[in-house]
Write a protein that holds these residues in place. Sequence first.
Motif, PDB file in Angstrom:
ATOM      1  N   ILE A   1      -3.235   4.025   2.520  1.00 53.39           N
ATOM      2  CA  ILE A   1      -3.274   3.903   3.978  1.00 53.39           C
ATOM      3  C   ILE A   1      -4.144   5.002   4.570  1.00 53.39           C
ATOM      4  O   ILE A   1      -4.958   4.753   5.459  1.00 53.39           O
ATOM      5  CB  ILE A   1      -1.840   3.930   4.573  1.00 53.39           C
ATOM      6  N   LYS A   2      -4.053   6.205   4.084  1.00 56.62           N
ATOM      7  CA  LYS A   2      -4.879   7.313   4.563  1.00 56.62           C
ATOM      8  C   LYS A   2      -6.352   7.048   4.283  1.00 56.62           C
ATOM      9  O   LYS A   2      -7.211   7.304   5.119  1.00 56.62           O
ATOM     10  CB  LYS A   2      -4.442   8.634   3.916  1.00 56.62           C
ATOM     11  N   LYS A   3      -6.642   6.520   3.109  1.00 64.50           N
ATOM     12  CA  LYS A   3      -8.033   6.197   2.773  1.00 64.50           C
ATOM     13  C   LYS A   3      -8.585   5.129   3.720  1.00 64.50           C
ATOM     14  O   LYS A   3      -9.718   5.218   4.197  1.00 64.50           O
ATOM     15  CB  LYS A   3      -8.143   5.717   1.323  1.00 64.50           C
TER      16      LYS A   3
ATOM     17  N   HIS B   1       0.842  -1.194   0.000  1.00 67.95           N
ATOM     18  CA  HIS B   1       0.000   0.000   0.000  1.00 67.95           C
ATOM     19  C   HIS B   1       0.870   1.234   0.000  1.00 67.95           C
ATOM     20  O   HIS B   1       1.858   1.302   0.724  1.00 67.95           O
ATOM     21  CB  HIS B   1      -0.881   0.032   1.258  1.00 67.95           C
ATOM     22  N   ASN B   2       0.445   2.187  -0.745  1.00 66.59           N
ATOM     23  CA  ASN B   2       1.159   3.460  -0.685  1.00 66.59           C
ATOM     24  C   ASN B   2       0.511   4.338   0.378  1.00 66.59           C
ATOM     25  O   ASN B   2      -0.507   3.973   0.976  1.00 66.59           O
ATOM     26  CB  ASN B   2       1.178   4.133  -2.060  1.00 66.59           C
ATOM     27  N   GLU B   3       1.079   5.458   0.645  1.00 65.65           N
ATOM     28  CA  GLU B   3       0.587   6.344   1.719  1.00 65.65           C
ATOM     29  C   GLU B   3      -0.846   6.790   1.487  1.00 65.65           C
ATOM     30  O   GLU B   3      -1.634   6.882   2.428  1.00 65.65           O
ATOM     31  CB  GLU B   3       1.489   7.582   1.817  1.00 65.65           C
TER      32      GLU B   3
END
Length: 179
Positions: free
Chosen positions: A36-38, A31-33
Motif C-alpha cells: 500500500i505504501k509503494k 495487500h500488505n502495508e
Amino acid sequence: MEEKEEIEKLEVKKEEKKEHRKPKKPKKIVHNEEDIKKIMKLEEEILKAKADNINYRKRKDEEVSRMLEFANEDICKDILPIVDNFERAINLDDTNLDDELSKFLAGFKMIYCHLVEVLEKYDVKAIDGINVPFDPTIHQGVLTEKVEGVEPGMVVEVMQKGYILKGKVIRPAMVKVSE
C-alpha cells in the motif's frame, strides 16, 4: 462418416457450454502495508510528474508569448539611429537654405514622420525628457550641470532620445542632470 458428424456435434456442444459459463470472479488480492505504501508513493510521483508537466507547459507558453510580444525589438533598435539622424537633419537652421535645399529638407521631414508613425504602430514611444526627475530606469545620465532655479536631480537637457517598446526600455535617454 458418422464418426465425423458425432465429433462435430460434440464440438458444437462444447462451444455452447463455453458460452453459457459464468464469468470467473477476479481473485481478491490482499495487500500488505508495504504494498500500500509503494502504491501511494507511485501515485504521488505520478501526480507530481503531471504537475511538473503542466508547469512546464505554462512556462513555455509564457516564454513564447514574451518572445512574440518583443519580436520587433531588434528591428526597432536598428531603426532608432536612423530616426536620430533624420531629427538632426531636420533641426538644421533652414533660414539660410536656398529653395532647392529647403525642398530636400521637406522630403526628409516626410520620411521622418513616416518612420515615427511606423514606430508608434508597433508601440514604440519616446521617453519624455526635459524638466522631469532623473530616473535611472529610463535615463542614462552622461553629464551634470549646476543650473540656477532648477532643483538637483532634474533632467535639464536630452542629448539622445530614449525609447520604450510596450513598456520595456529598449534605449535609455542620454541626459544632462542638474546638480
